[in-house]
Design a protein around this motif. Structure first.
Motif, short mmCIF file in Angstrom:
data_model
loop_
_atom_site.label_atom_id
_atom_site.label_comp_id
_atom_site.label_asym_id
_atom_site.label_seq_id
_atom_site.Cartn_x
_atom_site.Cartn_y
_atom_site.Cartn_z
N THR A 66 13.80 -7.17 48.96
CA THR A 66 13.12 -8.40 49.33
C THR A 66 13.62 -9.50 48.73
O THR A 66 12.82 -9.21 47.36
CB THR A 66 11.57 -7.93 49.85
OG1 THR A 66 11.56 -6.84 50.70
CG2 THR A 66 10.78 -9.28 50.49
N LEU A 67 13.72 -10.56 48.95
CA LEU A 67 13.96 -11.80 48.14
C LEU A 67 12.97 -12.98 48.61
O LEU A 67 13.24 -13.36 49.90
CB LEU A 67 15.65 -12.11 48.51
CG LEU A 67 16.01 -13.50 47.76
CD1 LEU A 67 15.94 -13.43 46.09
CD2 LEU A 67 17.59 -13.72 48.20
N THR B 45 5.02 -4.77 56.02
CA THR B 45 5.03 -5.92 55.08
C THR B 45 5.09 -5.29 53.76
O THR B 45 4.42 -4.40 53.20
CB THR B 45 3.31 -6.45 55.29
OG1 THR B 45 3.40 -6.71 56.50
CG2 THR B 45 2.99 -7.42 54.38
N LEU B 46 5.76 -5.97 52.86
CA LEU B 46 5.81 -5.73 51.38
C LEU B 46 4.92 -6.55 50.60
O LEU B 46 4.40 -6.01 49.29
CB LEU B 46 7.47 -5.80 50.93
CG LEU B 46 7.51 -5.46 49.62
CD1 LEU B 46 7.88 -4.10 49.67
CD2 LEU B 46 8.89 -6.00 48.87
N LEU B 47 4.66 -7.77 50.85
CA LEU B 47 4.01 -8.66 50.23
C LEU B 47 2.71 -9.50 51.21
O LEU B 47 3.40 -9.87 52.03
CB LEU B 47 4.75 -9.67 49.50
CG LEU B 47 4.15 -10.71 48.27
CD1 LEU B 47 3.77 -10.00 47.33
CD2 LEU B 47 5.56 -11.51 47.91
N SER B 48 1.69 -9.32 50.55
CA SER B 48 0.58 -9.94 51.44
C SER B 48 -0.26 -10.65 50.47
O SER B 48 -1.16 -10.14 49.53
CB SER B 48 -0.12 -9.01 52.28
OG SER B 48 -1.14 -9.53 53.13
N VAL C 39 2.33 -15.97 41.16
CA VAL C 39 1.16 -15.13 41.67
C VAL C 39 1.69 -13.94 42.46
O VAL C 39 1.03 -12.77 42.24
CB VAL C 39 0.05 -16.11 42.54
CG1 VAL C 39 -0.79 -15.07 43.32
CG2 VAL C 39 -0.56 -16.88 41.71
N MET C 40 2.79 -14.10 43.21
CA MET C 40 3.31 -13.19 43.66
C MET C 40 3.81 -11.83 42.64
O MET C 40 3.83 -10.78 43.34
CB MET C 40 4.43 -13.55 44.73
CG MET C 40 4.46 -14.34 46.05
SD MET C 40 5.76 -14.89 46.75
CE MET C 40 5.10 -15.55 48.20
N VAL D 203 5.10 -11.53 53.76
CA VAL D 203 6.34 -11.26 53.78
C VAL D 203 6.85 -9.70 53.90
O VAL D 203 6.52 -8.80 53.43
CB VAL D 203 6.91 -11.55 52.45
CG1 VAL D 203 8.57 -11.40 51.93
CG2 VAL D 203 6.47 -12.64 51.55
N GLY D 204 7.82 -9.60 54.89
CA GLY D 204 8.04 -8.07 55.21
C GLY D 204 9.35 -7.73 54.57
O GLY D 204 9.95 -8.32 53.51
#
Length: 235
Positions: free
Chosen positions: A196-197, A4-7, A54-55, A32-33
């Motif tokens: 990661t997109l 996971t890159l984004l949580s 926010v991300m 997001v992986g």
């Protein structure tokens, strides 16, 4: 899913409007992986662009927790957020946000220079060649078409080799043919750098190219579809 890159955990965003507080995001939980492509769709006002901001730490969540690239964005100050974005994130907007007094080469090289890269101009030239603008390095934004300006913006976002690439309606201001070319370039940059997109789009054909599609409605996730599974079933 890959690492996971984004949580996001129970993320909310409330902004003050003329008539009082307005809830933009309401309890968003999403992972997001690494290496994944995620499309975010939904009607205007559903919170797509706000969620993307926010991300990237461009908008601070008013509730919940945002982990990106191993960092808790909700705990970082503005300087730390800027450093994280500068070296690990690329952001592409519908509006190109190019500096009009700088050439294409200077627009791409300047963020690299600010990050202390000694090869800023060489890398900028390499990325501009990669998006088909090798002959336009010395042109100013006013001398470029809309599609060419978006190519410069893509090169600028890709030049730091970001682990996370965020795109907000990257084809929204372009005609269909130019938009399709930008789509190809965007996914090509993702493939070339292994980024990661995450992208916001109203274009079904663009969302269809993503690994997953999240549909937002009234600030909440209404659907989360893994298109790899759907494509596999169709085959």
């Amino acid at each position: 899913m890959s690492d996971t890159l984004l949580s996001l955990s129970d993320v909310s965003l409330t902004l003050q409007g003329n008539a009082g507080p307005v809830e933009i995001l309401r309890g968003i939980t999403l992972d997001v992986g690494a290496g994944e492509t995620l499309g975010m769709v939904g009607p205007s006002g559903s919170g797509k662009s706000s969620l993307l901001m926010v991300m990237g730490g461009l908008e601070r969540a008013t509730g919940g927790r945002v982990l990106a690239l191993g960092q808790d964005l909700t705990a970082l100050d503005e300087d730390a957020l800027a450093r994280l974005r500068r070296t690990n994130m690329g952001v592409v907007f519908q509006s190109f946000h190019l500096i009009p007094t700088m050439t294409a080469l200077e627009n791409v090289a300047t963020p690299l220079e600010l990050a202390g890269r000694q090869d800023a101009f060489d890398r900028a030239a390499e990325e501009l060649h990669a998006v088909g603008l090798g002959a336009r390095l010395d042109h100013y934004p006013a001398q470029l078409s809309g599609g060419e300006q978006q190519r410069v913006a893509l090169a600028r976002a890709a030049a730091p080799r970001p682990r996370l690439l965020l795109a907000d309606e990257p084809t929204g201001n372009l005609d269909q043919t130019t938009g399709e070319a930008i789509m190809d370039l965007l996914f090509g940059l993702r493939d070339r750098h292994g980024s990661t997109l995450v992208l916001v789009t109203h274009a079904p054909e663009l969302a269809a190219r993503c690994d997953r599609v999240v549909r937002l409605m009234d600030g909440r996730i209404a659907a989360d579809e893994d298109q790899r599974t759907l494509r596999g079933a169709a085959e």
